[in-house]
Design an enzyme around this catalytic site. Structure first.
Site, short mmCIF file in Angstrom:
data_model
loop_
_atom_site.label_atom_id
_atom_site.label_comp_id
_atom_site.label_asym_id
_atom_site.label_seq_id
_atom_site.Cartn_x
_atom_site.Cartn_y
_atom_site.Cartn_z
N THR A 185 0.87 -1.19 0.00
CA THR A 185 0.00 0.00 0.00
C THR A 185 0.90 1.23 0.00
OG1 THR A 185 -0.07 0.13 2.39
CG2 THR A 185 -1.80 -1.15 1.34
N GLU A 331 -5.85 -4.09 0.04
CA GLU A 331 -6.04 -5.20 0.98
C GLU A 331 -7.22 -6.10 0.59
OE1 GLU A 331 -5.37 -2.07 1.78
OE2 GLU A 331 -4.26 -1.91 3.66
N LYS A 440 -15.11 16.91 11.55
CA LYS A 440 -16.03 16.84 12.68
C LYS A 440 -16.36 18.25 13.13
CE LYS A 440 -16.82 13.11 15.75
NZ LYS A 440 -16.38 12.29 16.85
N TRP A 445 -20.40 14.61 12.01
CA TRP A 445 -19.57 14.34 10.84
C TRP A 445 -20.11 15.02 9.58
CZ3 TRP A 445 -18.62 8.33 11.36
CH2 TRP A 445 -17.57 8.13 12.28
P1 ADP Z 1 -3.72 3.49 -1.18
O1 ADP Z 1 -4.49 4.71 -1.60
O2 ADP Z 1 -3.25 3.50 0.23
O3 ADP Z 1 -2.74 2.99 -2.17
P2 ADP Z 1 -5.78 1.77 -2.09
O4 ADP Z 1 -5.43 2.06 -3.48
O5 ADP Z 1 -5.94 0.40 -1.66
O6 ADP Z 1 -4.76 2.34 -1.11
O7 ADP Z 1 -7.01 2.66 -1.76
C1 ADP Z 1 -8.12 2.20 -1.08
C2 ADP Z 1 -8.94 3.35 -0.62
O8 ADP Z 1 -9.33 4.19 -1.71
C3 ADP Z 1 -10.24 2.94 0.02
O9 ADP Z 1 -10.06 2.55 1.34
C4 ADP Z 1 -11.07 4.21 -0.12
O10 ADP Z 1 -10.76 5.15 0.88
C5 ADP Z 1 -10.60 4.78 -1.42
N1 ADP Z 1 -11.54 4.44 -2.49
C6 ADP Z 1 -11.47 3.43 -3.37
N2 ADP Z 1 -12.51 3.46 -4.22
C7 ADP Z 1 -13.27 4.52 -3.87
C8 ADP Z 1 -14.49 5.09 -4.36
N3 ADP Z 1 -15.12 4.60 -5.42
N4 ADP Z 1 -14.98 6.18 -3.72
C9 ADP Z 1 -14.35 6.72 -2.66
N5 ADP Z 1 -13.19 6.23 -2.17
C10 ADP Z 1 -12.66 5.15 -2.76
#
Ligand code: ADP
Length: 543
Positions: A185, A331, A440, A445
């Protein structure tokens, strides 16, 4: 009593064998640094994956070894995906846009024995190679000349490595729980964390991804993944395409180039593509500027961050392309939810349909979800109550790779996504924020994603981000940061007035700051953390 069915292991080897046997004629078309438009068939791809397995065996590869890649989406990367995984190695895809220190950390943490590198990343690795003691050889993804005088230790070109080797390899019979790929990640906080996928998880995930209400992939589609292969297995598109025999089109290094994407869509008759919201701005911008069209394109799957309505409308109204919203994470292999119409869709009004389409859809079979309050009690599925989103299922990470005490799931067996969401009575999930980005105000929220989507609908806004800024009375209030569209002079008051009637009054941002650009992460998402750091000195007027 036990059932009397045959038992076979769910491995990517079966995916490759099936594709080779039944879809050998399906095409793979790639843009690469050395060939402007490379074209071959699955049959050849998997023969070369077998050659790669021979080459790796000759280099002394043992089951479980990590093979790192720093590469764009193209046919050679596809060969490493299958060749390494099916001989029991772990294909470790590395995001080349990470900071060099993060790449250094990741390669050392994974103990990669070889790095397969696109020529574009040679300069990056020249500076890093002395800090990567586990890497025995650098394999340059190109013809013989690509490795000459490249300055990397013991470098060999990919084509020289494969040359003359047999196109069949006796693959080992792997247990389905064997690791097959690894992706870290991006680690917006702390060091990157490794997610280690198993063959079984990816095969089950592929089945789920292919279902009609998911990606609905078939042999009649021509699919172009614009989501990088270095990010969560390109959302499993390479595996799904192999299962059904869909033609694959890889844009190589031209992923962010609107002109290149349009040309590929047109020349290869691409019907389906997928990627994060920001990559589509380049394509749409190019179409708008030139009047060019994308007539073959039917669908775009958009995920990774919230898809604004304006993006959906631009694709649908001007180009007749259906946008499908999806949510997932590294994940989760990555798919959690996809947005597809329900049986009663046609009876809903246009605005009701839009309200649903902006949500991320419903969980695919295999992913269970719940939302909980801070005490761990389940929150009602009324589409309004927020809760921390938890998931569980066979393709969801249970612990991070070699991170002591990192069991990713709590004792109750659920994985904490770090997202805040609502779920409605139909089971549609809406992501309102990342836990750490929630605003917040006076203890209540406010969803920054909702506010950003609203701002993005204004014709003068190119990109918008909302963060919580300190406020003496309310603790935090929303602050809107905006990049204006070139040549459009929209004012603060005009923008704030635009929120009237679109969101609850107390959600309307207290102020607007115009910026030249917004910070992004290595995967192209808004980096709220960097934005908050940048705006740390900000004070609301009159406070
Ligand atoms: P990183 O950004 O740490 O590389 P990921 O690519 O796994 O990790 O990103 C996952 C995160 O991206 C999710 O937990 C969520 O917050 C965000 N995310 C993914 N798809 C969407 C979506 N369609 N709308 C809003 N947020 C999203």
């Amino acid at each position: 009593m036990l059932g009397l069915m045959m038992h076979s292991q769910l491995t990517l080897t079966t995916v490759m064998a099936h594709a080779r046997k039944f879809h050998g004629d399906a095409e793979v078309v790639s843009v690469t640094a050395d060939v402007p438009l490379h074209r071959y068939r699955y049959r050849e791809a998997f023969a070369r994956a077998a050659q790669l397995a021979h080459a790796l065996q000759a280099l002394g590869a043992r089951i479980g070894d990590r093979v790192g890649t720093l590469a764009w989406n193209d046919y050679r990367h596809l060969e490493v995906y299958f060749g390494a995984a099916c001989m029991g190695l772990v294909c470790h895809t590395i995001n080349p846009r990470l900071f060099p220190e993060q790449i250094d950390f990741i390669v050392n943490h994974a103990e990669d024995r070889w790095l397969f590198v696109d020529p574009a990343f040679i300069p990056l690795l020249r500076g890093l190679q002395d800090r990567l003691p586990t890497v025995e050889r650098f394999v340059i993804l190109g013809p013989a000349a690509a490795a000459e005088n490249c300055g990397l230790r013991d470098a060999v070109s990919y084509e020289s490595l494969l040359e003359g080797l047999p196109g069949h390899f006796d693959l080992p019979a792997l247990d389905e729980n064997t690791a097959c790929s690894l992706c870290y990640t991006s680690g917006t906080t702390g060091n990157p964390k490794g997610v280690l996928y198993s063959h079984r998880a990816l095969v089950l995930h592929t089945y789920a991804a292919l279902m009609p209400d998911s990606m609905n992939l078939s042999c009649r589609e021509v699919v172009m993944p614009v989501v990088p292969m270095f990010h969560v297995n390109a959302w499993s598109i390479p595996y799904g395409a192999a299962v059904v025999g869909a033609k694959l089109v890889f844009p190589g290094p031209r992923m962010g180039d609107g002109e290149a994407l349009q040309k590929l869509i047109e020349s290869e008759a691409v019907t389906l593509t997928a990627g994060v919201p920001t990559v589509w701005l380049a394509l749409l911008g190019y179409l708008e500027k030139t009047g060019k069209r994308v007539p073959s394109l039917k669908r775009v799957i958009v995920g990774g961050s919230a898809c604004p309505r304006s993006l959906m409308e631009a694709f649908e109204e001007r180009h007749g392309v259906h946008v499908q919203h999806a949510w997932g994470m590294t994940e989760m292999s990555p798919i959690g939810t996809l947005n597809s119409p329900t049986a009663d869709w046609d009876s809903l009004g246009a605005e009701e349909q839009w309200a649903l389409r902006l949500k991320v859809g419903r969980p695919v079979f295999g992913v269970d979800v719940k939302i909980v309050d801070p005490d761990g009690r389940e929150v009602a599925w009324d589409g309004e109550s927020f809760g921390s989103l938890k998931v569980r299922g066979p393709w969801i990470c249970s612990a991070y790779y070699r991170l002591d005490g990192s069991d990713a799931h709590a004792e109750d067996g659920w994985f904490e996504t770090g997202d805040v969401a609502t779920i409605d009575a139909r089971g549609f999930v809406a992501i309102t924020d990342r836990t750490k980005d929630v605003i917040k105000s006076g203890g209540e929220w406010i969803s920054s994603i909702d506010l950003e989507n609203t701002a993005m609908a204004h014709p003068g806004v190119a990109e918008a981000a909302v963060i919580g800024a300190a406020h003496p009375k309310w603790a935090e209030r929303p602050l809107l940061c905006v990049v204006r569209k070139p040549g459009v002079d929209v004012s603060r008051d005009e923008l704030l007035a635009f929120f009237d009637g679109k969101v609850a009054k107390w959600w309307i941002p207290d102020d607007v700051v115009f910026v030249d650009e917004l910070p992004h992460t290595a995967t192209g998402k808004l980096s709220k953390k960097d934005l908050r750091d940048r705006m740390s000195g900000y004070r609301f007027p009159g406070t």
